[in-house]
Write a protein that holds these residues in place. Structure first.
Motif, PDB file in Angstrom:
ATOM      1  N   PRO A  25      -1.215   5.180   3.438  1.00  0.00           N
ATOM      2  CA  PRO A  25      -2.118   4.576   2.532  1.00  0.00           C
ATOM      3  C   PRO A  25      -3.489   5.736   2.747  1.00  0.00           C
ATOM      4  O   PRO A  25      -4.572   5.619   2.079  1.00  0.00           O
ATOM      5  N   THR A  63       0.714  -1.101   0.389  1.00  0.00           N
ATOM      6  CA  THR A  63       0.024   0.085   0.246  1.00  0.00           C
ATOM      7  C   THR A  63       1.064   1.575  -0.294  1.00  0.00           C
ATOM      8  O   THR A  63       0.433   1.981  -0.807  1.00  0.00           O
ATOM      9  N   GLU A  80      -3.019   3.619  -7.856  1.00  0.00           N
ATOM     10  CA  GLU A  80      -4.325   3.236  -6.578  1.00  0.00           C
ATOM     11  C   GLU A  80      -4.771   2.166  -6.265  1.00  0.00           C
ATOM     12  O   GLU A  80      -4.459   1.254  -6.341  1.00  0.00           O
ATOM     13  N   CYS A  81      -4.534   1.918  -4.696  1.00  0.00           N
ATOM     14  CA  CYS A  81      -4.681   0.565  -4.235  1.00  0.00           C
ATOM     15  C   CYS A  81      -6.069   0.279  -3.607  1.00  0.00           C
ATOM     16  O   CYS A  81      -6.180   0.911  -2.693  1.00  0.00           O
ATOM     17  N   ASP A 107     -10.809  -0.732   4.543  1.00  0.00           N
ATOM     18  CA  ASP A 107     -10.737  -2.144   3.953  1.00  0.00           C
ATOM     19  C   ASP A 107     -12.420  -3.001   4.011  1.00  0.00           C
ATOM     20  O   ASP A 107     -13.105  -2.615   4.939  1.00  0.00           O
ATOM     21  N   ASN A 155      -3.739   1.982   9.769  1.00  0.00           N
ATOM     22  CA  ASN A 155      -3.346   3.173   9.497  1.00  0.00           C
ATOM     23  C   ASN A 155      -2.266   4.332   9.754  1.00  0.00           C
ATOM     24  O   ASN A 155      -1.877   4.776   9.670  1.00  0.00           O
ATOM     25  N   TYR A 166      -6.153   4.290   4.180  1.00  0.00           N
ATOM     26  CA  TYR A 166      -6.981   3.170   3.187  1.00  0.00           C
ATOM     27  C   TYR A 166      -8.283   2.287   4.149  1.00  0.00           C
ATOM     28  O   TYR A 166      -8.333   2.469   5.387  1.00  0.00           O
ATOM     29  N   LYS A 179       1.204   3.984  -3.080  1.00  0.00           N
ATOM     30  CA  LYS A 179       0.926   6.018  -2.407  1.00  0.00           C
ATOM     31  C   LYS A 179       2.394   5.844  -3.578  1.00  0.00           C
ATOM     32  O   LYS A 179       1.868   7.469  -3.720  1.00  0.00           O
TER      33      LYS A 179
END
Length: 209
Positions: free
Chosen positions: A166, A103, A112-113, A170, A155, A168, A107
């Motif tokens: 990232p 990730t 994009e992940c 989940d 995170n 993110y 970044k």
């Protein structure tokens, strides 16, 4: 790569990457042209699967990776993950060091992940058994809360290097939940298999409006 949206499906071994590939394509396991699935490592080279339901999408089933910082960079570059329009990172439990590093590499490269936590139905059943929940609803709520807490913690850990955080989401999904929305089938009678984040994931991928 070729005018189509090419998405690399990555992660550790036996995390459900090939299963998710088939679900996103709307094909049955072991059908002609489907991704091979099994309990052992069955994907040994990156394999493309054009999506017959969504024009212009190609899903690339990528072999599973190892662990550690060095292997994350090697996994990313040796398998040319930088060539894909998007990366779909599949895992079943808390993110490993490999997962987190991927990730962060994405970044760093402005790629994009999208992070997906698969096999939610199995985890809900395990959560009910281990925590003695009397209902599936209680186990489901418990599991979702645990995942959200874990995501926030990961995170925060990744955010120690701010430029590589990232941040993110989940997405919690199950095989049947994805298949239901892709194929337009009725919900399963098994409450463990009811959708959680599947619709949000498919919207993020551009498969649902």
């Amino acid at each position: 790569m070729d005018g189509r949206t090419n998405i690399g499906i990555v992660g550790r071994q036996n995390e459900g990457k090939s299963t998710l590939t088939n679900c996103l394509c709307g094909v049955k396991h072991r059908a002609p042209g489907s991704a091979k699935i099994g309990e052992a490592q069955v994907t040994t080279i990156p394999t493309p699967y054009p999506d017959g339901k969504h024009t212009g999408f190609v899903w690339h089933d990528i072999p599973g990776g190892g662990v550690g910082d060095f292997r994350a960079w090697g996994y990313y570059y040796n398998l040319r993950l930088f060539a894909y329009d998007k990366i779909l990172l599949v895992h079943t439990s808390t993110l490993s060091e490999l997962d987190l590093r991927i990730t962060q590499i994405c970044k760093y490269r402005n790629q994009e992940c999208i992070v997906v936590r698969s096999k939610a139905d199995d985890h809900i059943r395990n959560c009910r058994r281990r925590n003695n929940h009397t209902t599936v609803e209680a186990a489901r709520a418990d599991y979702i809360a645990q995942v959200r807490e874990d995501t926030a913690a990961k995170n925060a850990l990744a955010g120690e290097v701010r430029e590589l955080c990232p941040d993110y989401t989940d997405y919690i999904v199950s095989e049947m939940g994805v298949a239901q929305l892709i194929n337009g089938t009725p919900p399963s009678e098994d409450l463990c298999e009811h959708v959680i984040d599947e619709a949000r994931l498919l919207q993020r991928l551009g498969l649902l409006s």
